[in-house]
Design a protein around this motif. Sequence first.
Motif, PDB file in Angstrom:
ATOM      1  N   LYS A   1      42.557  46.407  46.274  1.00 30.99           N
ATOM      2  CA  LYS A   1      42.814  44.996  46.560  1.00 30.99           C
ATOM      3  C   LYS A   1      44.182  44.778  47.197  1.00 30.99           C
ATOM      4  O   LYS A   1      44.368  43.857  47.990  1.00 30.99           O
ATOM      5  CB  LYS A   1      42.683  44.161  45.277  1.00 30.99           C
ATOM      6  N   GLU A   2      45.148  45.637  46.868  1.00 33.38           N
ATOM      7  CA  GLU A   2      46.473  45.531  47.495  1.00 33.38           C
ATOM      8  C   GLU A   2      46.392  45.790  48.993  1.00 33.38           C
ATOM      9  O   GLU A   2      47.171  45.236  49.780  1.00 33.38           O
ATOM     10  CB  GLU A   2      47.444  46.516  46.838  1.00 33.38           C
ATOM     11  N   SER A   3      45.447  46.630  49.397  1.00 33.45           N
ATOM     12  CA  SER A   3      45.253  46.917  50.820  1.00 33.45           C
ATOM     13  C   SER A   3      44.258  45.964  51.473  1.00 33.45           C
ATOM     14  O   SER A   3      44.068  45.994  52.693  1.00 33.45           O
ATOM     15  CB  SER A   3      44.763  48.361  51.007  1.00 33.45           C
ATOM     16  N   ASN A   4      43.602  45.149  50.649  1.00 33.79           N
ATOM     17  CA  ASN A   4      42.625  44.176  51.156  1.00 33.79           C
ATOM     18  C   ASN A   4      42.907  42.815  50.529  1.00 33.79           C
ATOM     19  O   ASN A   4      42.202  42.401  49.593  1.00 33.79           O
ATOM     20  CB  ASN A   4      41.196  44.624  50.819  1.00 33.79           C
TER      21      ASN A   4
ATOM     22  N   ASN B   1      21.887  31.212  37.129  1.00 33.13           N
ATOM     23  CA  ASN B   1      21.929  31.370  38.589  1.00 33.13           C
ATOM     24  C   ASN B   1      23.344  31.564  39.116  1.00 33.13           C
ATOM     25  O   ASN B   1      23.645  31.191  40.252  1.00 33.13           O
ATOM     26  CB  ASN B   1      21.276  30.165  39.288  1.00 33.13           C
ATOM     27  N   LYS B   2      24.224  32.085  38.285  1.00 28.49           N
ATOM     28  CA  LYS B   2      25.580  32.353  38.734  1.00 28.49           C
ATOM     29  C   LYS B   2      25.577  33.564  39.669  1.00 28.49           C
ATOM     30  O   LYS B   2      25.000  34.599  39.352  1.00 28.49           O
ATOM     31  CB  LYS B   2      26.486  32.631  37.526  1.00 28.49           C
ATOM     32  N   LYS B   3      26.209  33.402  40.806  1.00 30.93           N
ATOM     33  CA  LYS B   3      26.214  34.477  41.796  1.00 30.93           C
ATOM     34  C   LYS B   3      27.029  35.658  41.277  1.00 30.93           C
ATOM     35  O   LYS B   3      28.197  35.510  40.953  1.00 30.93           O
ATOM     36  CB  LYS B   3      26.809  33.963  43.108  1.00 30.93           C
ATOM     37  N   PRO B   4      26.424  36.853  41.201  1.00 32.86           N
ATOM     38  CA  PRO B   4      27.168  38.024  40.723  1.00 32.86           C
ATOM     39  C   PRO B   4      28.281  38.406  41.693  1.00 32.86           C
ATOM     40  O   PRO B   4      28.166  38.205  42.900  1.00 32.86           O
ATOM     41  CB  PRO B   4      26.090  39.125  40.676  1.00 32.86           C
ATOM     42  N   VAL B   5      29.361  38.933  41.153  1.00 33.38           N
ATOM     43  CA  VAL B   5      30.452  39.433  41.989  1.00 33.38           C
ATOM     44  C   VAL B   5      30.090  40.860  42.393  1.00 33.38           C
ATOM     45  O   VAL B   5      29.748  41.683  41.541  1.00 33.38           O
ATOM     46  CB  VAL B   5      31.785  39.416  41.220  1.00 33.38           C
TER      47      VAL B   5
ATOM     48  N   SER C   1      41.741  39.804  46.965  1.00 35.03           N
ATOM     49  CA  SER C   1      42.692  39.754  45.848  1.00 35.03           C
ATOM     50  C   SER C   1      42.216  38.899  44.677  1.00 35.03           C
ATOM     51  O   SER C   1      42.564  39.160  43.518  1.00 35.03           O
ATOM     52  CB  SER C   1      44.055  39.240  46.335  1.00 35.03           C
ATOM     53  N   ASP C   2      41.411  37.872  44.959  1.00 33.32           N
ATOM     54  CA  ASP C   2      40.936  36.990  43.887  1.00 33.32           C
ATOM     55  C   ASP C   2      39.631  37.479  43.254  1.00 33.32           C
ATOM     56  O   ASP C   2      39.145  36.880  42.294  1.00 33.32           O
ATOM     57  CB  ASP C   2      40.731  35.571  44.429  1.00 33.32           C
ATOM     58  N   MET C   3      39.055  38.527  43.810  1.00 32.43           N
ATOM     59  CA  MET C   3      37.791  39.036  43.288  1.00 32.43           C
ATOM     60  C   MET C   3      38.023  39.838  42.010  1.00 32.43           C
ATOM     61  O   MET C   3      38.848  40.748  41.970  1.00 32.43           O
ATOM     62  CB  MET C   3      37.101  39.919  44.339  1.00 32.43           C
ATOM     63  N   LYS C   4      37.326  39.499  40.949  1.00 28.91           N
ATOM     64  CA  LYS C   4      37.460  40.201  39.676  1.00 28.91           C
ATOM     65  C   LYS C   4      36.527  41.410  39.678  1.00 28.91           C
ATOM     66  O   LYS C   4      35.330  41.298  39.427  1.00 28.91           O
ATOM     67  CB  LYS C   4      37.129  39.260  38.513  1.00 28.91           C
ATOM     68  N   LEU C   5      37.107  42.575  39.975  1.00 24.75           N
ATOM     69  CA  LEU C   5      36.330  43.800  40.080  1.00 24.75           C
ATOM     70  C   LEU C   5      36.411  44.618  38.793  1.00 24.75           C
ATOM     71  O   LEU C   5      37.436  44.641  38.124  1.00 24.75           O
ATOM     72  CB  LEU C   5      36.818  44.629  41.263  1.00 24.75           C
ATOM     73  N   SER C   6      35.318  45.275  38.462  1.00 25.30           N
ATOM     74  CA  SER C   6      35.253  46.094  37.253  1.00 25.30           C
ATOM     75  C   SER C   6      34.134  47.112  37.425  1.00 25.30           C
ATOM     76  O   SER C   6      33.439  47.131  38.442  1.00 25.30           O
ATOM     77  CB  SER C   6      34.969  45.211  36.030  1.00 25.30           C
ATOM     78  N   CYS C   7      33.950  47.943  36.405  1.00 21.77           N
ATOM     79  CA  CYS C   7      32.858  48.921  36.443  1.00 21.77           C
ATOM     80  C   CYS C   7      31.511  48.234  36.642  1.00 21.77           C
ATOM     81  O   CYS C   7      30.665  48.697  37.406  1.00 21.77           O
ATOM     82  CB  CYS C   7      32.836  49.729  35.139  1.00 21.77           C
ATOM     83  N   HIS C   8      31.322  47.117  35.947  1.00 22.82           N
ATOM     84  CA  HIS C   8      30.022  46.441  36.024  1.00 22.82           C
ATOM     85  C   HIS C   8      29.783  45.835  37.406  1.00 22.82           C
ATOM     86  O   HIS C   8      28.640  45.655  37.810  1.00 22.82           O
ATOM     87  CB  HIS C   8      29.918  45.361  34.947  1.00 22.82           C
TER      88      HIS C   8
END
Length: 287
Positions: A215-218, A91-95, A222-229
């Motif tokens: 993320k530099e503009s937002n 039940n981990k909330k997806p990013v 900045s702490d959000m781990k963004l990726s293709c997935h």
Amino acid sequence: MWMQLAGYTGTTQKEYMREATDYLKSLNGLSPAEASKLNVIELLFSKRNASDLAKNRTLSAVRTFYKALIDFEMSSRNPAAEVKKAKTEKNKKPVYLEENELIDSLQYINGRYRNRNIAIFLLMGYCGLRVGEVHRLNLNNFKKEKGTIEVLGKGRKWNEIPVPELLVKYLSEVEQERINPHSKKEDAFFISQKGMRLSIRQIQKVASVTFKAFKESNPNLSDMKLSCHKLRHSFATMMLKNGVDIRVVKELLGHASIETTMIYTHVNDEQKKQAMSTVKIPVSIVS
């Protein structure tokens, strides 16, 4: 040979070969047929600092290695089958990105091959494709007349996905701009500047550079781990928020089980606020 015959993707074959090689090294010359459950556990313990998902991938690779040995009559048992998988967080909330954030992120895709890279983002963020599925996409998988793409997903399963009308037009333009591959036999939809199929690593790099600028503009992200997935997560969340039946979302994502799709049915903070705003405490109680 066994994985090729079983239909494993090239990416999975590479990962499992690496994991199996690590396992053989850990045996220090002991024959795999003579290894025990303890030997497999020792390998997993040596990776105790790795995530549970990483350790479970190692275990799956070793299990598959023994399945091959048994089929080739080089072992009579699979000691890895007796080892329990690590319990992963449930039940981990997806990013994911909100729809307006997803649109905004597209503005940070730049460079010489901007149109190609935007198409890649659109396929992951607005069709839910995995990075490997984008990598494997061929010219004949794009059915312009039908407005669909044929996707080769996990487990070598094909899935035909309808594409939004605007994306069909965009993909058609990108197809016209496609770099000529060095090999006439190369039918990849996305070609690198070196004239070869765009690799998974190259696709991930495009995403990494874009997300860094985004993320530099937002700073709030900045702490959000963004990726293709995470683009795939964004697509699934957007679908469910728009009221699309979860069974349909399951088919679009190419999930084998609806339980996998269920992780995207999370409730966000704004929905919680809206729900609580309907609660009316009688004034007479607090006055």
